[in-house]
Design an enzyme around this catalytic site. Structure first.
Site, PDB file in Angstrom:
ATOM      1  N   ALA A  47       0.840  -1.196   0.000  1.00  0.00           N
ATOM      2  CA  ALA A  47       0.000   0.000   0.000  1.00  0.00           C
ATOM      3  C   ALA A  47       0.878   1.251   0.000  1.00  0.00           C
ATOM      4  CB  ALA A  47      -0.918  -0.014   1.219  1.00  0.00           C
ATOM      5  N   PRO A  48       0.389   2.350  -0.599  1.00  0.00           N
ATOM      6  CA  PRO A  48       1.202   3.574  -0.708  1.00  0.00           C
ATOM      7  C   PRO A  48       1.713   4.107   0.622  1.00  0.00           C
ATOM      8  CG  PRO A  48      -0.724   3.712  -2.127  1.00  0.00           C
ATOM      9  CD  PRO A  48      -0.887   2.472  -1.310  1.00  0.00           C
ATOM     10  N   ARG A  49       1.017   3.841   1.700  1.00  0.00           N
ATOM     11  CA  ARG A  49       1.471   4.365   2.996  1.00  0.00           C
ATOM     12  C   ARG A  49       2.670   3.606   3.541  1.00  0.00           C
ATOM     13  NH1 ARG A  49      -3.257   1.614   3.632  1.00  0.00           N
ATOM     14  NH2 ARG A  49      -3.328  -0.140   5.105  1.00  0.00           N
ATOM     15  N   TYR A  50       3.000   2.447   2.933  1.00  0.00           N
ATOM     16  CA  TYR A  50       4.101   1.627   3.442  1.00  0.00           C
ATOM     17  C   TYR A  50       5.386   1.762   2.628  1.00  0.00           C
ATOM     18  CZ  TYR A  50       0.426  -0.726   6.118  1.00  0.00           C
ATOM     19  OH  TYR A  50      -0.614  -1.006   6.957  1.00  0.00           O
ATOM     20  N   ILE A  51       5.294   2.307   1.444  1.00  0.00           N
ATOM     21  CA  ILE A  51       6.477   2.338   0.568  1.00  0.00           C
ATOM     22  C   ILE A  51       6.883   3.779   0.311  1.00  0.00           C
ATOM     23  CG2 ILE A  51       6.062   0.107  -0.508  1.00  0.00           C
ATOM     24  CD1 ILE A  51       4.744   1.500  -2.824  1.00  0.00           C
TER      25      ILE A  51
END
Length: 838
Positions: free
Chosen positions: A116-120
């Site tokens: 997910a975008p919040r993790y990368i």
């Protein structure tokens, strides 16, 4: 109906529904083409990619940013939501060129999605910062809501479009540009600037092999074939070491399982061992040839895919279809123009700095600053006095002095001016003059400057970006030749039917569902049909078999009676080509004709038969022998030779025949690593059915094989291939890496096992076979040294090396040296055209 409008007005006027539909659809199609799906030729980016890169540049502080934040920043410029921006950003990151990534960004080889975008996290790469951004050379436009400026195109100083590749589907057209190698693109741009010819071909992150024979510069109508690398781990196991471009490991495994379920291949199981590197293990079913299975994997699964490029880009707000050479030339010209613009901007900046520094020097050196201490009526009078004081020095300057120049000088803190300050200003002016001279030189030699720019890019960023995909031509694999026999064919001899559904009748043979079947009837009718559930051939079938097109060795021997005259004829013929489902009459055409005797002979065997005539005929000899070897092989439509004009009671086999055909002539095609009979490659000689082939590999192994044409060899690993003669002595020179010396040995082949490799050099890491020959009296040319120190020694090996066992270590020949090279002295070919030199 709309109020106040007639039906005709609503539906037919240009301002009605029809007119609006035409306009709206055209507007929508243009929007999708220009603003979403097709890249611009100037920077090679789609709008979403350009906006992402611009947003990342605005955020850039050298640290990684959460992808979620980058998406949010990009939404200020791109009006299509976070999902499309996120997908495009992940796609850019996976290409590993413009964006540095951190975290789980997925894997194009396995098809795994990114986290997910919040993790990368991501940031612009150093390469991107160098080639893609320069505010001074960027053309700007308002964003979709008018609040911010965004670049019309990025000032891209690199052929990004060809390096990354692109794929997009618009309304009425699509684009598909394949990725190319980073280093090769730079080298091609340098060649283009030098006016030299260049070639560029696709290179994929997933590796594998690519056949670019029909690439057609990436234009419409072109095609490339991409293959995974398949290695034979052992006779029961294959390893797939990568996946073709656009194929995932999961999709590849699914295609293998599907081919197995359809009976195209036979495997025991398939295992995905992929970790850091792709490895798919295929365990073969018992008795299945690994060579045929490799061909079948290419023919029936996604181990080989065909890709049709279609290079479409936006040029002057219109889609155009171009080739990769034109795209590279345009990108290189654009880079050169951008470099020129940057030089011109720098020149203007240097000249402006030189002008002000010179003013400052004169201002202090000539004590013009003292005008500030005088009492003038107004500030304007002060400025006029300073301007007047500069009058004697204006010829030294390169442009007029402006009011802003003087104001800027007066804003400097007035302090005591030391000689050191003046010297510093002189040094600055001298440095600026040197820089201006250099910029003038670069502008005058713009091509050389652009070449140096590309060479610097290659030096800084080329390491680790070497070609991953091997370019090699692929041989055409006939699917019917590698398909596993997965179909049972039954025959009803009397009623004349053949097919897969006649399970109550006799099983004739097993074949693949891609094969054709040839059948003969007692009446003398021949027919070739596809494998089907139930196909009518004709009553009284006497022979059925799998049909091999262009088979010049299978020979049919036949004796038939002509129904019109009662005369019997004998003939021998081949069937090399036919029209499927057409009936061919092998007799003279009379409906009462009948075949007395018929055989199919795989190698042109010619038997002898005993012919027994009717006891009621008037012939003196009622029984006699007939020899088929006395007949020539002719076409199937030939009448044949007369056997007897008397009625025949029956024909009996007297003695089985031997082949009347010459031995098979074989060639080795070192381009594809295949044996063939089409005269491609090196001639190996005539072979009968019992002879074997000797293959010697550069790793020091030898192998005896049969003459099966479906065998695969890696031509890069073979040093010798020829007809095996157990009496011949093999002479080999190999490197003993442990002792750093070359050993020589002579031996005869003592093993008889086929399809097994035997190591005949000393076992050890780094040991390799240098040269090998079967010449009776081999002479080795040993080249040592370089330049003026080079010398060649001629060594007659048979004179000092005895014949030994194949497992022997051998005798020392010479010490190892990186400059040492060796070859056999050329020998004349024998009368059969054979040679063992490769």
């Amino acid at each position: 109906m709309l109020k106040g409008k007639s039906n005709e007005q609503v539906y037919n006027n240009d301002t009605g529904v029809h007119g609006q539909y035409k306009t709206w659809f055209l507007d929508y199609a243009s929007y999708v083409i220009l603003e979403r799906a097709v890249p611009a030729i100037e920077d090679g980016c789609k709008p979403v990619q350009r906006r992402i890169l611009h947003a990342m540049k605005e955020m850039d502080d050298g640290r990684f940013n959460k992808v979620a934040n980058i998406i949010g920043q990009s939404m200020q410029y791109h009006p299509h939501g976070d999902a499309s921006i996120g997908d495009a950003l992940v796609n850019l990151g996976q290409k590993d060129l413009l964006i540095e990534t951190q975290g789980n960004w997925g894997d194009v080889r396995t098809g795994d999605a990114a986290a997910a975008p919040r993790y990368i996290e991501a940031r612009l790469s150093k390469f991107a910062l160098e080639v893609a951004f320069n505010n001074k050379t960027t053309d700007w436009q308002l964003s979709y809501d008018g609040r911010k400026n965004e670049p019309v195109t990025l000032p891209m100083k690199f052929p990004l479009l060809l390096a990354q590749g692109v794929e997009g589907i618009a309304v009425g057209l699509s684009t598909k540009i394949l990725p190319h190698n980073f280093c090769e693109l730079i080298e091609a741009s340098i060649k283009y600037l030098k006016g030299k010819k260049y070639e560029i071909y696709p290179d994929f992150q997933t590796g594998g092999m690519v056949d670019i024979t029909n690439y057609n510069e990436g234009k419409r109508g072109g095609k490339v074939r991409v293959r995974a690398l398949i290695e034979e781990f052992d006779k029961k196991t294959l390893l797939i070491k990568n996946v073709p471009y656009g194929v995932t490991t999961g999709g590849l495994i699914d295609s293998i399982i599907k081919a197995n379920d359809q009976g195209k291949i036979k495997i025991r199981k398939v295992t995905d061992n992929t970790a850091a590197e792709v490895e798919i293990q295929v365990d073969l079913a018992p008795g299945i040839s690994p060579d045929i299975t490799i061909d079948a994997l290419y023919a029936f699964t996604d181990c080989e895919v065909s890709i049709s490029p279609n290079a479409c880009v936006i040029v002057d707000q219109k889609p155009r279809f171009l080739g990769v050479h034109e795209l590279l030339a345009t990108a290189t010209d654009n880079t050169r123009d951008l470099l020129k613009k940057e030089l011109e901007i720098r020149l203007a900046e240097l000249q402006e700095k030189w002008h002000y520094t010179s003013l400052e020097k004169i201002f202090f050196e000539e004590k013009i600053y003292k005008e500030l201490e005088k009492k003038h009526e107004t500030w304007e009078k002060v400025l006029e006095a300073i301007d007047k004081a500069f009058t004697p020095f204006k010829k030294q300057l390169k442009r007029p002095i402006t009011r802003e120049d003087i104001v800027k000088l007066t804003e400097k803190p007035v302090r005591r001016i030391y000689k050191l300050d003046i010297d510093e200003l002189n040094a600055q002016i001298k440095g600026l003059e040197a820089d201006i001279k250099q910029v003038h030189h670069d502008l005058a030699n713009l091509v050389e400057f652009a070449i140096a720019y590309y060479e610097n890019l290659l030096k800084k960023f080329g390491k680790g970006r070497e070609r991953k995909t091997e370019i090699r031509p692929f041989e055409a694999i006939q699917a019917k030749h590698v398909a596993i026999a997965n179909t049972k064919v039954y025959v009803n001899w009397a009623d004349g039917f053949i097919g897969t559904s006649l399970k109550k009748d006799e099983l004739a043979f097993e074949c693949s569902d891609l094969d054709d079947i040839i059948a003969f009837t007692r009446r003398g009718i021949m027919k070739v049909v596809r494998v089907g559930e139930k196909v009518y051939i004709g009553k009284d079938i006497i022979h059925v078999a799998v049909f091999q097109k262009n088979d010049e060795r299978t020979t049919y021997n036949m004796i038939y009676v002509d129904g019109g005259t009662g005369t019997s004829y004998a003939k021998r013929f081949n069937v090399t080509g036919i029209t499927r489902d057409k009936e061919y009459d092998l007799s003279r055409g009379n409906d009462k004709s009948k075949i007395h005797y018929f055989t199919a002979n795989a190698n042109g065997e010619a038997e002898s038969v005993t012919i027994v005539l009717s006891p009621n005929c008037s012939a003196r000899n009622k029984q006699f022998d007939f020899y088929f070897e006395e007949l020539e092989i002719k076409g199937r439509s030939a009448q044949g030779n007369q056997v007897t004009k008397y009625p025949i009671k029956n024909v009996k086999l007297k003695e089985a025949g031997r082949s009347t055909l010459s031995a098979i002539k074989l060639w080795f095609d070192d381009k594809f690593g295949r044996l063939n009979t089409e005269q491609k490659g090196t001639y190996l000689g005539n072979f009968d059915g019992t002879e074997k082939l000797l293959v010697v590999y550069n790793d020091g192994n030898y192998e005896l094989t049969d003459l099966e044409l479906t065998q695969r060899f890696d031509p890069e690993k073979i040093l010798l291939v020829e007809k095996f003669n157990p009496e011949k002595v093999i002479t080999a020179v190999y490197l003993d890496n442990d002792k750093l010396q070359y050993n020589v040995k002579r031996f005869r082949i003592e093993t008889t096992t086929l399809q097994s490799r035997f190591l005949f050099i000393k076992e050890g890491a780094g040991n390799r076979l240098e040269v090998v020959t079967t010449d009776e009296k081999p002479v080795l040319l040993l080249h040592t040294g370089r330049g003026t120190q080079a010398r060649t020694q001629k060594i007659k090996i048979a004179g000092f090396v005895e014949v030994m066992g194949w497992k022997a270590v051998g005798n020392k020949l010479a010490d190892f040296s990186k400059s040492t090279e060796m070859e056999w002295e050329q020998t004349e070919k024998d009368d059969k055209g054979q040679t063992s030199l490769f």
